[in-house]
Design a protein around this motif. Sequence first.
Motif, PDB file in Angstrom:
ATOM      1  N   SER A 114       0.923  -1.311   0.037  1.00  0.00           N
ATOM      2  CA  SER A 114       0.022   0.122   0.120  1.00  0.00           C
ATOM      3  C   SER A 114       0.867   1.340  -0.119  1.00  0.00           C
ATOM      4  N   THR A 115       0.414   2.335  -0.367  1.00  0.00           N
ATOM      5  CA  THR A 115       0.882   3.617  -0.238  1.00  0.00           C
ATOM      6  C   THR A 115       0.908   4.381   0.862  1.00  0.00           C
ATOM      7  N   PRO A 116       2.082   4.447   1.691  1.00  0.00           N
ATOM      8  CA  PRO A 116       2.301   4.965   3.246  1.00  0.00           C
ATOM      9  C   PRO A 116       1.861   6.217   3.384  1.00  0.00           C
ATOM     10  N   ARG A 117       1.193   6.391   4.582  1.00  0.00           N
ATOM     11  CA  ARG A 117       0.936   7.961   4.979  1.00  0.00           C
ATOM     12  C   ARG A 117       1.967   8.591   5.577  1.00  0.00           C
ATOM     13  N   GLN A 118       2.770   7.778   6.257  1.00  0.00           N
ATOM     14  CA  GLN A 118       3.946   8.288   7.075  1.00  0.00           C
ATOM     15  C   GLN A 118       5.188   7.247   7.024  1.00  0.00           C
ATOM     16  N   ILE A 119       6.269   7.726   6.902  1.00  0.00           N
ATOM     17  CA  ILE A 119       7.455   6.906   6.837  1.00  0.00           C
ATOM     18  C   ILE A 119       8.403   7.288   7.858  1.00  0.00           C
ATOM     19  N   SER A 120       8.884   6.271   8.693  1.00  0.00           N
ATOM     20  CA  SER A 120       9.797   6.449   9.559  1.00  0.00           C
ATOM     21  C   SER A 120      11.164   5.700   9.305  1.00  0.00           C
ATOM     22  N   VAL A 121      12.274   6.123   9.907  1.00  0.00           N
ATOM     23  CA  VAL A 121      13.464   5.380   9.833  1.00  0.00           C
ATOM     24  C   VAL A 121      14.102   5.534  11.294  1.00  0.00           C
ATOM     25  N   VAL A 122      14.347   4.358  11.692  1.00  0.00           N
ATOM     26  CA  VAL A 122      15.116   4.040  13.247  1.00  0.00           C
ATOM     27  C   VAL A 122      16.316   3.529  13.135  1.00  0.00           C
ATOM     28  N   VAL A 123      17.417   4.503  13.603  1.00  0.00           N
ATOM     29  CA  VAL A 123      19.052   3.843  13.671  1.00  0.00           C
ATOM     30  C   VAL A 123      19.109   3.783  14.817  1.00  0.00           C
ATOM     31  N   ARG A 124      19.789   2.577  15.202  1.00  0.00           N
ATOM     32  CA  ARG A 124      20.399   2.324  16.528  1.00  0.00           C
ATOM     33  C   ARG A 124      21.796   1.833  16.277  1.00  0.00           C
ATOM     34  N   VAL A 125      22.639   2.701  17.195  1.00  0.00           N
ATOM     35  CA  VAL A 125      24.067   2.575  17.297  1.00  0.00           C
ATOM     36  C   VAL A 125      24.740   2.255  18.726  1.00  0.00           C
ATOM     37  N   ASN A 126      25.366   1.270  18.818  1.00  0.00           N
ATOM     38  CA  ASN A 126      26.206   1.018  19.920  1.00  0.00           C
ATOM     39  C   ASN A 126      27.357   1.977  20.044  1.00  0.00           C
ATOM     40  N   MET A 127      27.289   2.651  21.130  1.00  0.00           N
ATOM     41  CA  MET A 127      28.588   3.392  21.132  1.00  0.00           C
ATOM     42  C   MET A 127      29.693   2.877  22.290  1.00  0.00           C
ATOM     43  N   THR A 128      30.811   2.462  21.951  1.00  0.00           N
ATOM     44  CA  THR A 128      31.968   2.057  23.023  1.00  0.00           C
ATOM     45  C   THR A 128      33.037   2.929  23.006  1.00  0.00           C
ATOM     46  N   ASP A 129      33.321   3.594  24.008  1.00  0.00           N
ATOM     47  CA  ASP A 129      34.453   4.420  24.395  1.00  0.00           C
ATOM     48  C   ASP A 129      35.845   3.596  24.500  1.00  0.00           C
ATOM     49  N   PRO A 130      36.782   3.669  23.902  1.00  0.00           N
ATOM     50  CA  PRO A 130      37.950   2.930  23.980  1.00  0.00           C
ATOM     51  C   PRO A 130      38.630   3.284  24.953  1.00  0.00           C
ATOM     52  N   PHE A 131      38.485   4.528  25.771  1.00  0.00           N
ATOM     53  CA  PHE A 131      39.249   5.043  26.758  1.00  0.00           C
ATOM     54  C   PHE A 131      38.491   4.673  28.218  1.00  0.00           C
ATOM     55  N   LEU A 132      37.108   4.808  28.260  1.00  0.00           N
ATOM     56  CA  LEU A 132      36.375   4.617  29.434  1.00  0.00           C
ATOM     57  C   LEU A 132      35.793   3.332  29.623  1.00  0.00           C
ATOM     58  N   SER A 133      35.879   2.544  28.729  1.00  0.00           N
ATOM     59  CA  SER A 133      35.091   0.935  28.860  1.00  0.00           C
ATOM     60  C   SER A 133      35.601   0.378  29.696  1.00  0.00           C
ATOM     61  N   SER A 134      36.876   0.178  29.961  1.00  0.00           N
ATOM     62  CA  SER A 134      37.283  -0.602  31.142  1.00  0.00           C
ATOM     63  C   SER A 134      36.988  -0.086  32.581  1.00  0.00           C
ATOM     64  N   PHE A 135      36.978   1.230  32.467  1.00  0.00           N
ATOM     65  CA  PHE A 135      36.599   1.829  33.862  1.00  0.00           C
ATOM     66  C   PHE A 135      35.174   1.839  34.187  1.00  0.00           C
ATOM     67  N   LEU A 136      34.319   1.722  32.960  1.00  0.00           N
ATOM     68  CA  LEU A 136      32.806   1.543  33.382  1.00  0.00           C
ATOM     69  C   LEU A 136      32.562   0.141  33.701  1.00  0.00           C
ATOM     70  N   THR A 137      33.287  -0.821  33.066  1.00  0.00           N
ATOM     71  CA  THR A 137      32.969  -2.271  33.512  1.00  0.00           C
ATOM     72  C   THR A 137      33.190  -2.532  34.940  1.00  0.00           C
ATOM     73  N   GLN A 138      34.410  -1.697  35.248  1.00  0.00           N
ATOM     74  CA  GLN A 138      34.947  -2.039  36.851  1.00  0.00           C
ATOM     75  C   GLN A 138      33.891  -1.607  37.712  1.00  0.00           C
ATOM     76  N   TRP A 139      33.033  -0.730  37.314  1.00  0.00           N
ATOM     77  CA  TRP A 139      31.880  -0.218  38.472  1.00  0.00           C
ATOM     78  C   TRP A 139      30.677  -0.683  38.198  1.00  0.00           C
ATOM     79  N   GLY A 140      30.765  -1.716  37.337  1.00  0.00           N
ATOM     80  CA  GLY A 140      29.269  -2.505  36.960  1.00  0.00           C
ATOM     81  C   GLY A 140      28.349  -1.729  35.865  1.00  0.00           C
ATOM     82  N   LEU A 141      28.805  -1.090  35.148  1.00  0.00           N
ATOM     83  CA  LEU A 141      28.417  -0.129  34.219  1.00  0.00           C
ATOM     84  C   LEU A 141      28.197  -0.930  32.572  1.00  0.00           C
ATOM     85  N   PRO A 142      27.475  -0.596  31.873  1.00  0.00           N
ATOM     86  CA  PRO A 142      27.646  -1.524  30.548  1.00  0.00           C
ATOM     87  C   PRO A 142      28.709  -0.696  29.649  1.00  0.00           C
TER      88      PRO A 142
END
Length: 158
Positions: A114-142
């Motif tokens: 069918s011809t749509p009335r509304q169009i949506s685009v959903v973008v999901r990106v996982n961001m990993t910080d190379p500097f703080l990732s080990s610090f975050l995991t030590q504190w139980g954070l993702p």
Amino acid sequence: MRKRLLTRSSATRGSVAIEFAFVLPILLLLLSTLVFFGRIVWHYTVAEKAAQDAVKFLARVSTEEIRAPMNGFEIPVAGLARSIVLDEVAELSPGDSPPSVNVLCDGIFCDGFSTPRQISVVVRVNMTDPFLSSFLTQWGLPSEILLTATSSTNYVGG
């Protein structure tokens, strides 16, 4: 009198070095936190701009293209919109998982029935910080932060 001034300034230099040693970890923590949140905003802004560009493209395609025969489970222009998003978010370093892009027509996948009335685009990106990732995991954070950008508009056809 000169000896007294020299002694006093060398004692002052030592106390400044000790104060600097106490303040430096706090300054580094504040600076790294600002850089971390700046990267989050940058990643989200790039993902949102990519979603907006894909929605603008889809809103202007002709009715024949939006109702074209299905290619797999979606119309071919939805795949083209997906590639627009992936090209724009390629500059990011999203971590181990690639970005997820969903193209929706009236809240469901664009299937061409069918011809749509509304169009949506959903973008999901996982961001990993190379500097703080080990610090975050030590504190139980993702170590990865999921950022979701959504852009919607009415279909105007072309």
